[in-house]
Design an enzyme around this catalytic site. Structure first.
Site, PDB file in Angstrom:
ATOM      1  N   THR A  44       0.948  -1.052   0.179  1.00  0.00           N
ATOM      2  CA  THR A  44      -0.123   0.106  -0.128  1.00  0.00           C
ATOM      3  C   THR A  44       0.816   1.144   0.035  1.00  0.00           C
ATOM      4  O   THR A  44       1.871   1.040  -0.428  1.00  0.00           O
ATOM      5  CB  THR A  44      -0.955  -0.080   1.353  1.00  0.00           C
ATOM      6  N   VAL A  46       0.794   4.622   2.532  1.00  0.00           N
ATOM      7  CA  VAL A  46       1.481   5.381   3.891  1.00  0.00           C
ATOM      8  C   VAL A  46       2.137   4.135   4.504  1.00  0.00           C
ATOM      9  O   VAL A  46       3.150   4.340   5.091  1.00  0.00           O
ATOM     10  CB  VAL A  46       0.417   5.779   4.660  1.00  0.00           C
ATOM     11  N   CYS A  47       1.865   2.844   4.404  1.00  0.00           N
ATOM     12  CA  CYS A  47       2.307   1.738   5.216  1.00  0.00           C
ATOM     13  C   CYS A  47       4.017   1.885   5.100  1.00  0.00           C
ATOM     14  O   CYS A  47       4.698   1.441   5.925  1.00  0.00           O
ATOM     15  CB  CYS A  47       1.640   0.390   5.166  1.00  0.00           C
ATOM     16  N   PRO A  48       4.300   1.528   3.878  1.00  0.00           N
ATOM     17  CA  PRO A  48       5.750   1.432   3.683  1.00  0.00           C
ATOM     18  C   PRO A  48       6.676   2.699   4.343  1.00  0.00           C
ATOM     19  O   PRO A  48       7.789   2.659   4.702  1.00  0.00           O
ATOM     20  CB  PRO A  48       6.161   1.307   2.085  1.00  0.00           C
ATOM     21  N   LEU A  51       6.783   1.897   8.199  1.00  0.00           N
ATOM     22  CA  LEU A  51       7.815   0.924   8.258  1.00  0.00           C
ATOM     23  C   LEU A  51       9.175   0.811   8.129  1.00  0.00           C
ATOM     24  O   LEU A  51      10.027   0.568   8.761  1.00  0.00           O
ATOM     25  CB  LEU A  51       7.174  -0.477   7.850  1.00  0.00           C
TER      26      LEU A  51
END
Length: 187
Positions: A44, A46-48, A51
């Site tokens: 997806t 925003v997730c990377p 993380l």
């Protein structure tokens, strides 16, 4: 009811960590400070960024005895595929927990049932397995690893110094407060 000061509920899950699949459970969170970060889904947007930010600051968490865990409702196989194909996720060297049944997300009250994904939930867990910090927000709002690190340090400080509390924007080494009748109305 709030999750604050509750014990992590029993669970077992598979995670991708350092090129291997490992088992993670509620017992994994005992004996050291832990940070559990839920995110909506692999592959997806925003997730990377979140993380990767955690990965770039992971050594600082490790220095203060904290293990970081990422979790989504994807499988541990999807986590490996994402790790192998994304430059940002390739930097992640902390465990990524697969939660395809959503049990873990439900335990932490972040599951969006109609979508089958988790909200962005951040949890700081003490060595006794108790939740000391809980932040849950909309999936469009990314988190900041350095702010999380500051909050973990504050939680550790308060745990180690009964009777003291950390004021707003407190940073390690700065003055704390000792709540007392003398302070009422003077701050």
């Amino acid at each position: 009811m709030s999750l604050i000061n509750t014990t992590v509920l029993p669970f077992k899950a598979n995670a991708f960590h350092n090129g291997e699949f490992i088992e993670v459970s509620d017992a994994t969170f005992k004996g050291k400070w832990s940070v559990l970060v839920f995110y909506p889904a692999d592959f997806t947007f925003v997730c990377p960024t979140e993380l990767e930010d955690l990965a770039e600051n992971y050594a600082e968490f490790q220095k203060i005895g904290v293990e970081v865990y990422g979790a989504s409702c994807d499988t541990h196989f999807a986590h490996k595929a994402w790790h192998d194909t994304s430059e940002a996720i390739g930097k992640v060297n902390y465990p990524l927990i697969g939660d395809p049944t959503g049990k873990l997300a439900r335990n932490f009250e972040v599951m969006i049932e109609e979508e089958g994904i988790a909200l962005r939930g951040t949890f700081v867990i003490n060595p006794e397995g108790e939740i000391k910090l809980c932040e849950i927000h909309d999936n469009g709002i990314g988190r900041d690893a350095l702010e999380l690190l500051r909050k973990v340090r504050a939680a550790q400080y308060v745990a180690a110094h009964p009777g003291e509390v950390c004021p707003a924007k407190w940073k390690e080494g700065e003055k704390t407060l000792s709540p007392s009748l003398d302070l009422v109305g003077k701050i």
